[in-house]
Design a protein around this motif. Structure first.
Motif, PDB file in Angstrom:
ATOM      1  N   MET A   1       0.882  -1.518   0.179  1.00  0.00           N
ATOM      2  CA  MET A   1      -0.055  -0.384  -0.318  1.00  0.00           C
ATOM      3  C   MET A   1       0.918   0.972  -0.324  1.00  0.00           C
ATOM      4  N   ILE A   2       2.032   1.032   0.606  1.00  0.00           N
ATOM      5  CA  ILE A   2       2.845   2.427   0.399  1.00  0.00           C
ATOM      6  C   ILE A   2       3.324   2.342  -0.108  1.00  0.00           C
ATOM      7  N   LYS A   3       4.085   1.692  -0.721  1.00  0.00           N
ATOM      8  CA  LYS A   3       5.264   1.266  -2.179  1.00  0.00           C
ATOM      9  C   LYS A   3       3.896   2.287  -3.476  1.00  0.00           C
ATOM     10  N   PHE A   4       2.205   1.592  -3.643  1.00  0.00           N
ATOM     11  CA  PHE A   4       1.470   2.469  -3.891  1.00  0.00           C
ATOM     12  C   PHE A   4       1.107   4.313  -3.975  1.00  0.00           C
ATOM     13  N   LEU A   5       0.735   4.168  -2.897  1.00  0.00           N
ATOM     14  CA  LEU A   5       0.510   5.594  -2.198  1.00  0.00           C
ATOM     15  C   LEU A   5       2.661   6.243  -2.441  1.00  0.00           C
ATOM     16  N   CYS A   6       3.756   6.172  -2.606  1.00  0.00           N
ATOM     17  CA  CYS A   6       4.471   6.883  -2.922  1.00  0.00           C
ATOM     18  C   CYS A   6       4.286   7.004  -4.643  1.00  0.00           C
ATOM     19  N   GLY A   7       4.287   5.830  -5.186  1.00  0.00           N
ATOM     20  CA  GLY A   7       4.326   6.045  -6.481  1.00  0.00           C
ATOM     21  C   GLY A   7       3.213   7.051  -7.216  1.00  0.00           C
ATOM     22  N   ALA A   8       1.530   7.279  -6.472  1.00  0.00           N
ATOM     23  CA  ALA A   8       0.892   7.853  -7.040  1.00  0.00           C
ATOM     24  C   ALA A   8       0.863   9.035  -6.471  1.00  0.00           C
ATOM     25  N   VAL A   9       1.839   9.237  -5.633  1.00  0.00           N
ATOM     26  CA  VAL A   9       2.595  10.683  -5.491  1.00  0.00           C
ATOM     27  C   VAL A   9       3.788  11.221  -6.296  1.00  0.00           C
TER      28      VAL A   9
END
Length: 159
Positions: A1-9
């Motif tokens: 989930m953190i990876k997805f948020l970092c990628g989205a940001v």
């Protein structure tokens, strides 16, 4: 989930950077088109209404606030010879030189030489506007698309 948020940001940041670059080139084009419009306005006003340079600058309302602010800087620099020449941050060094030299030449030219001055600078201004339109299409739009794709690629890499 953190990876997805970092990628989205990161993707959103890249997209925002692309929009900012495209906006810069759009503003550059609008400033160049305002200079062409100002030349037409100034030629009409000088030829028919016999207005002076300060009245010309105060009476022109272009599409962009940036060109209006640049005109005010030029008017104050022409009034006070000790001030440095103003520079518009959206135009390049050569384009700023053309704009500044136009106002310097206009303040030194008599009524008989003004039509030639307007004709010469109108052709230069149209070249500047054409180059700005080309840069907007080539560099502005392309940079936005590339940064957006780069953001999507970062999202894919992070996920």
């Amino acid at each position: 989930m953190i990876k997805f948020l970092c990628g989205a940001v990161l993707m959103i940041g890249c997209f925002y950077a692309g929009i900012r670059v495209e906006k810069h080139y759009k503003t550059r084009r609008a400033v160049a088109e305002d200079f062409v419009a100002f030349l037409g306005y100034a030629e009409r006003e000088v030829r028919f209404a016999k207005r002076n340079l300060v009245e010309l600058i105060g009476g022109f309302h272009g599409k962009t606030a940036e060109f209006g602010a640049h005109l005010k800087q030029i008017a104050s620099a022409l009034g006070d010879r000790s001030k440095p020449e103003p520079i518009c941050r959206f135009l390049g060094k050569e384009e700023n030189g053309v704009v500044t030299s136009f106002f310097r030449d206009l303040s030194r030219t008599d009524a008989a030489g003004q039509p030639k001055l307007f004709a010469a600078y109108r052709s230069l201004a149209e070249k500047i506007a054409g180059g700005a339109a080309k840069f907007q299409k080539e560099k502005g739009e392309l940079t936005k698309k590339l940064l957006t794709l780069g953001g999507v690629a970062c999202l894919i890499v992070f996920v």
